[in-house]
Design an enzyme around this catalytic site. Sequence first.
Site, PDB file in Angstrom:
ATOM      1  N   SER A  74       0.807  -1.341  -0.032  1.00  0.00           N
ATOM      2  CA  SER A  74       0.049   0.026   0.083  1.00  0.00           C
ATOM      3  C   SER A  74       0.850   1.141   0.021  1.00  0.00           C
ATOM      4  CB  SER A  74      -1.079   0.161   1.315  1.00  0.00           C
ATOM      5  OG  SER A  74      -2.033  -0.710   1.151  1.00  0.00           O
ATOM      6  N   LYS A  77      -0.267   3.711  -2.532  1.00  0.00           N
ATOM      7  CA  LYS A  77      -1.472   4.690  -2.467  1.00  0.00           C
ATOM      8  C   LYS A  77      -0.725   5.995  -2.722  1.00  0.00           C
ATOM      9  CE  LYS A  77      -4.669   1.542  -0.279  1.00  0.00           C
ATOM     10  NZ  LYS A  77      -4.004   0.475  -0.014  1.00  0.00           N
ATOM     11  N   SER A 131      -5.521   3.258   4.747  1.00  0.00           N
ATOM     12  CA  SER A 131      -5.061   2.128   3.560  1.00  0.00           C
ATOM     13  C   SER A 131      -6.406   1.514   3.147  1.00  0.00           C
ATOM     14  CB  SER A 131      -4.117   1.325   4.039  1.00  0.00           C
ATOM     15  OG  SER A 131      -3.105   0.909   3.155  1.00  0.00           O
ATOM     16  N   LYS A 236       3.078   6.638   5.386  1.00  0.00           N
ATOM     17  CA  LYS A 236       2.158   5.540   4.744  1.00  0.00           C
ATOM     18  C   LYS A 236       2.701   4.127   5.055  1.00  0.00           C
ATOM     19  CE  LYS A 236      -1.027   4.127   2.356  1.00  0.00           C
ATOM     20  NZ  LYS A 236      -1.104   2.880   3.518  1.00  0.00           N
TER      21      LYS A 236
END
Length: 306
Positions: A74, A77, A131, A236
């Site tokens: 992820s 993203k 997420s 993140k």
Amino acid sequence: MRWSLRHMLICAGLSLSLAGAAYSGQAEARRDGHKSAAAPHKLSLRSAAAIVQDAKTGEILYRKNASTVSPIASITKLMTAMVVLDAGVDLNQDITISSADMDFLRGTHSRLKPGANLSRDELLRLALMASENRAAAALGRTYPGGIDEFRRAMNHKAQMLGMNNSRFDDATGLSSANVASAADLAKLVRAAYRYNLIRDYTTAAGHEVQVAGRQIAYRNTNRLVSNESWNIGLSKTGFTNDAGRCLVLQAELAGREVIIVLLDSWGKLTRIGDANRIRAWLEANARPDGSGVHKTAQDGSRPAPG
């Protein structure tokens, strides 16, 4: 009387010898202490690949398998968000989650059921902070030109950023075809930090959205953003079985802004532990004037113990 004098001389000599030994030991201790103070504290991380970089100068402070290409889960993203924002699409436009946004690859859970209606801005916030995979999938699906054009835009953006060892296949990171090196992801973090919304949404501790008349609470997937002792400007996380547990962030540590990339951490809490180890390393080796660490570009390419 002669015995007493001899005894006194012996005692005096012994005292001088002990004093000399003590002085010598103290001097040696001072020399060792000086060496110890000057020697930088070593950094050993459990993540398979990592990089620590000065965010302002680009100086590499630490690297470990930084050029190895691997799935990034992820972390993808961040690229999804940049491409959406670059397109200048209406963030207030409502988007309906569809069955096409469901994860048929890995079967991950989502509280956004098909038919849920949220603004593009809310989807962006949930994708970055929590997420949320269906939120990210919907952002890619509704990109101008559709998912194929979105995929093209992601890879074009990577090329523009000099991420030469990276490849993007979907908006969520669930596909193992989303790959990059730690060095490339440092470039990704640097670029993403320029977007106000990405900074704000990735560092929010939590957020609530209203879906079908009920409130749904989400939390940030990085627990460090709620830790008051950390000054994080972007964050993140990522996880799939192929990628392991990953974490990227930009933060102010030991008086300097740094970019941290941690890939394929083997334990559930290892990426957080590694982030704290990096922080301790930077603080232990900070120069007195706060201008940096004593030793830079430590190469940790050998496997870390434990």
